[in-house]
Every structure is written in C-alpha cells, then in structure tokens.
Design a protein around this motif. Structure first.
Motif, short mmCIF file in Angstrom:
data_model
loop_
_atom_site.label_atom_id
_atom_site.label_comp_id
_atom_site.label_asym_id
_atom_site.label_seq_id
_atom_site.Cartn_x
_atom_site.Cartn_y
_atom_site.Cartn_z
N GLY A 1 0.79 -1.23 0.00
CA GLY A 1 0.00 0.00 0.00
C GLY A 1 0.81 1.26 0.00
O GLY A 1 0.27 2.35 -0.25
N HIS A 2 2.12 1.15 0.24
CA HIS A 2 2.92 2.36 0.37
C HIS A 2 3.91 2.53 -0.79
O HIS A 2 4.97 3.15 -0.63
CB HIS A 2 3.61 2.38 1.74
CG HIS A 2 2.61 2.33 2.85
ND1 HIS A 2 1.74 3.36 3.09
CD2 HIS A 2 2.27 1.34 3.73
CE1 HIS A 2 0.93 3.03 4.09
NE2 HIS A 2 1.24 1.80 4.49
N CYS B 1 1.47 6.88 6.45
CA CYS B 1 2.86 6.44 6.61
C CYS B 1 3.82 7.62 6.60
O CYS B 1 5.00 7.47 6.91
CB CYS B 1 3.24 5.46 5.50
SG CYS B 1 3.45 6.21 3.86
N GLY B 2 3.32 8.81 6.22
CA GLY B 2 4.16 10.00 6.16
C GLY B 2 4.55 10.40 4.76
O GLY B 2 5.08 11.49 4.55
N ASP B 3 4.29 9.52 3.78
CA ASP B 3 4.60 9.83 2.39
C ASP B 3 3.38 10.45 1.73
O ASP B 3 2.35 10.69 2.37
CB ASP B 3 5.03 8.57 1.65
CG ASP B 3 6.14 8.83 0.64
OD1 ASP B 3 6.16 9.93 0.05
OD2 ASP B 3 6.98 7.93 0.45
N ARG B 4 3.47 10.68 0.42
CA ARG B 4 2.35 11.23 -0.33
C ARG B 4 2.10 10.40 -1.58
O ARG B 4 3.04 9.86 -2.16
CB ARG B 4 2.62 12.69 -0.73
CG ARG B 4 2.94 13.62 0.42
CD ARG B 4 3.13 15.06 -0.06
NE ARG B 4 1.86 15.65 -0.48
CZ ARG B 4 1.06 16.34 0.31
NH1 ARG B 4 1.38 16.51 1.59
NH2 ARG B 4 -0.06 16.84 -0.15
N GLY B 5 0.85 10.32 -1.97
CA GLY B 5 0.52 9.65 -3.22
C GLY B 5 0.64 8.14 -3.18
O GLY B 5 0.82 7.50 -4.22
N CYS B 6 0.54 7.53 -1.99
CA CYS B 6 0.61 6.08 -1.88
C CYS B 6 -0.66 5.43 -2.43
O CYS B 6 -1.74 6.03 -2.41
CB CYS B 6 0.79 5.65 -0.43
SG CYS B 6 2.37 6.14 0.30
N VAL B 7 -0.53 4.20 -2.88
CA VAL B 7 -1.69 3.45 -3.35
C VAL B 7 -2.76 3.40 -2.27
O VAL B 7 -3.95 3.56 -2.55
CB VAL B 7 -1.27 2.02 -3.76
CG1 VAL B 7 -2.50 1.19 -4.16
CG2 VAL B 7 -0.28 2.05 -4.91
#
Length: 494
Positions: free
Chosen positions: A375-376, A388-394
């Motif tokens: 998912g990430h 999770c702290g990121d952007r645009g993850c699935v």
C-alpha cells in the motif's frame, strides 16, 4: 501429545540442526501432513512409507507414537491386492488446537481451530488499536479466554455465522485515538509497560464494562454446551476440552475423562487448556513489524507501538507460545495451506492496504519482514498525504476513493498497484480480500482484472487472473492460527 507436536512447535523459528531429534520431528511432520491431507478416509502405513520415502519400520514407529499420543486413530480397513486388508489411519483433529488473533485498527477477531484448521470457535469485537498497550492486551486476553471456554459472550460470532459489518465509527478507523487517562502507552524500553499475570498487584482484565460470561452455544455450534449464569456461581462446561472450569476460570477444574482435579491457571485469566492441547497463538496485525523477534515497529497510523515486544507481552498473559506476524502474511499462509499453489499475491483492503506474497509455495517476508508493504508504493507524486508519512501512496488514493463511494476508481488504483507487482514478481494469480472488498467484491475483481488485462495486451502475455480470496472476514484470523500449526505439519514458513 506433547512428544511429537511439542517438538515441532518448540523448534519453530530455530535453526534446522541435523541432529536426531530434529530429523525425527521432521519425519513425524511428514506423516502428520499426509494424515491431515487424507481426511476422514485415512491412509495406510504402506502409502505413508511410499509417499514419505521412509522405511515401513520407521513409519510404524511414528504412527504407533502418534496413536499413543492421541493424534492418530484407525479409520477402518482397505482391501489390498494380496494378503490381509490394510489398516488405514486418520488424523484426530480435536487432539490439538491453535488460536488465531487478528488485531485490526478498529476490530479484534479471535478464532480457535483444530488440527485440520477448521474453525470451532470465534469471537469478534470492537477494538481501538490506539488505546494503549494495557487496553489492547487486556482485550486480547479476554477474547481468547472467551473463545477457549466455548463462550458466546458479547460480540461473539458462532462458527458458520455470516459476517456482519462492524458498527460504523465516526471518522476513519485507521486514525489513532489518544491514549485514555491512566492507560500507559506502549513501552519503548524493550519490554512491555504492563503488569503480567502472576506479578504483584497484576490486575485481571476488567469485566465490569460488559458481561463477557460464556453463554450456551447455538444449536449445532461445535462445542456448544450449557453454562451457568453469572449470578449462579456455577461451572462453565467446555465439551471440546473435556474440562469443567469454575466461573470465570478462576478456580480449579475437573477433567471429564480422568476425574483429575486441575488447579486454576495462574492469574485466573484463562481456562486450563491442558486437555484441549492448545499449541499456541498466532497474533497478526498491520505492519511494519519484526516477525522473528515478535517486536512491532511504527505500525502505520500508530507509531506509538514502535519497539513494543508484543510476542513477549502476550506470551506472558496467555501462558502459551505466541507467534507474531503481519496480517497479510497470515492470510497468504492460510491460502497456501488451503491449497492455493504456485506464486500469488493476496491484496488486503480494509482499514489499510497491504499484500501477502507466496513465492514458489512459501510465504515471502523478506529479510526484515518488510515485504508486502504494497500500500505504500507511491504512484502519484505530490498526491494526498498517507498515514505512513509519504504522499501519493496506493493506500491513500484507494481509501480516499472508497470514502467518496467511488469503488470503480478505488479498483482502478488497486489494479495499478497490482500491475506493478505482477511486473516485478511475475506471479500466477492475484487474490483480493479484506472487509472493503468482501463488502462489494464484483467491482474490485472486475476493475483490477481490467487493469491487468490491459497490461497483458500491451506486453503480449496472458493476463494474470484475479479472484476473490476464500475465507471471508475470518481469513486473516484463521491464517494466524496456521502460524502455530504450520511447523507441526512441516511448513517452514509458519
């Protein structure tokens, strides 16, 4: 029981030494696996020798020991081409049990399975994974105790009952809630910040909030039995275990088979499980985590669990061996044990999104249990933020589409991630599961399949099939129990 099976369970996760004990355990596991596969029809000693490559003498010794320990029994006789009819043997499923625990972000599901993996007891209840260690461990201990005592208390799901969606919660279920007052957060000091049963002043999980007292099972439910009312101070009967425990599991019990008085379990939390032959508990939840050490990392959406030794904490509470893994790995293991062959990906869409990978018939976890963080993967630069702290993850894109009610878009996003996975690993099939998928399987199977079919047209290859994973809402919890049963039957990826 402890001789053959205990060696297998006790050796799980340890190096495979080439000593006589390890060899004997391996040979026993081979025989047990064939007995399980043979079902109720059974299998002869000659067939066991042929399929395992063991000598007839070795098979005879192993099966004699298994019969003495109650793990195998005669299943009748079968005509032979010459000489007297052959005796066939079968596995005794009720000779051993395992618990599977699925800790989701907002729900707890516990199942009890026999040696064949058949669910014989189940409990499902709400849970807040962000409520703190004491609250979560207490909820798990209470639910496991309810299942072991054959109870159908609040939130229980009897075997065969259909899954009913959990009550709706305000806001997103994967957003952590603050720790309530007086509930300590998970410890980062390398040991649980909780009091374990047997320690001075160790509190038992509170039952003041709801009457979690075993009730009579529904007609036809496995192990259903009469139970005394809370006010009666009577006994709770557990026909599967052949044990009668005093109310709440706090006093001594009596064996129905031998009449032996069994002392109360230390701490008064769980019923005595010796005659049930409880092998252990598999406990699974979203990652990331360390499967080998049983320690959690920064669970997505719940970073406060970082460094918490979940295996150690629950083993102390439950008094049995505990195996910890990611929820998607457990589901994939359950599918592999259930007959799904080759290499496949199990994609789980619920409160989050993850993958369980089986490569060449074995669960692939990676060197740090990091495989399957499906998912990430970022598919949209500068997209919406993810937990999770990121952007645009699935996961973020998919859950956002689900929240808007656009399941076709959610399936297209999920299919894009699945296509990347197929390109990387060249897997044979994609299986979909999780509460969001099982609530509306058709648009997801169709949508993901369409993306993979379009990819196949571009590459000139056959499209990888997409199917709904069997097992429904209990697939993850049932797979968690296989983490315990796997080594008994010779699986090295349990």
């Amino acid at each position: 029981m402890r001789g053959a099976v205990g060696a297998a369970v006790g050796g799980a996760g340890q190096g495979a030494g080439a000593n006589l004990l390890a060899l004997r355990s391996h040979n026993t596991a081979l025989v047990l696996d064939l007995l399980r596969a043979a079902g109720t029809e059974g299998i002869s000693r000659l067939e066991l020798a042929e399929r395992t490559g063991l000598t007839p003498q070795a098979v005879s010794k192993i099966t004699t020991r298994l019969r003495e320990e109650g793990l195998a029994a005669e299943a009748g006789r079968r005509a032979s081409t010459g000489g007297k009819p052959r005796t066939v043997l079968r596995l005794v499923p009720e000779a051993g049990h395992a618990v599977g625990v699925h800790l989701d972000r907002d729900e707890l599901r516990v199942v009890l399975v026999d040696l064949r993996g058949t669910v014989v007891g189940e409990r499902r209840t709400e849970l807040d994974l962000g409520a703190g260690a004491e609250a979560v461990l207490g909820a798990v201990t209470e639910a496991v105790g309810s299942v072991l005592s054959g109870g159908a208390g609040a939130g229980a799901v009897l075997p065969g009952a259909s899954d009913v969606p959990s009550p709706s919660r305000a806001g997103r279920g994967d957003v952590p809630l603050p720790n309530p007052p007086d509930v300590p957060p998970p410890s980062r000091a390398g040991r649980p910040d909780v009091l374990l049963p047997g320690a001075p002043d160790a509190p038992a999980p509170s039952r003041a909030d709801r009457p979690d007292v075993p009730l009579p099972g529904a007609p036809g439910a496995p192990g259903a039995s009469d139970a005394a009312s809370p006010g009666g101070g009577g006994a709770v009967a557990d026909e599967r275990a052949g044990v009668v425990m005093s109310h709440g599991g706090e006093g001594p019990g009596t064996s129905r088979r031998t009449g032996e008085t069994l002392p109360a379990r230390e701490g008064g939390v769980l019923p005595d499980t010796r005659e049930m032959a409880l092998l252990g508990a598999g406990v699974v939840l979203p990652g990331p985590l360390d499967h080998e050490r049983g320690v959690l990392h920064r669970v997505t959406g719940f970073p406060e669990w970082d460094g918490f030794p979940l295996r150690e904490a629950l083993a102390g509470r439950l008094g049995v061996p505990v195996v910890v893994d990611k929820d998607t790995n457990a589901a994939a293991l359950g599918l592999a044990v259930g007959g799904e062959g080759g290499s496949f990906a199990y994609l789980h869409l619920g409160t989050g999104l993850g993958a369980g990978l089986v490569i060449g018939g074995s669960v692939h976890r990676g060197a740090r249990t990091g495989a399957g963080e499906f998912g990430h993967q970022v598919i949209q630069l500068d997209g919406p933020p993810c937990t999770c702290g990121d952007r645009g993850c699935v996961e973020a894109l998919c859950l956002d589409a689900v929240a808007r009610g656009d399941l076709d878009e959610a399936a297209r996003v999920l299919g894009t991630g699945a296509a990347n996975l197929v390109s990387l690993l060249d897997i044979d099939v994609v299986l979909l599961g999780g509460r969001t998928v099982t609530a509306a399987p058709e648009p997801f199977v169709r949508g993901v399949g369409a993306v993979l079919a379009e990819r196949a047209r571009r590459t000139g290859q056959d499209a990888v099939p997409v199917r709904l994973a069997p097992g429904g809402g209990r697939a993850v919890a049932a797979g968690a129990a296989q983490l315990v049963l796997g080594p008994v039957f010779g699986r090295g990826d349990g």
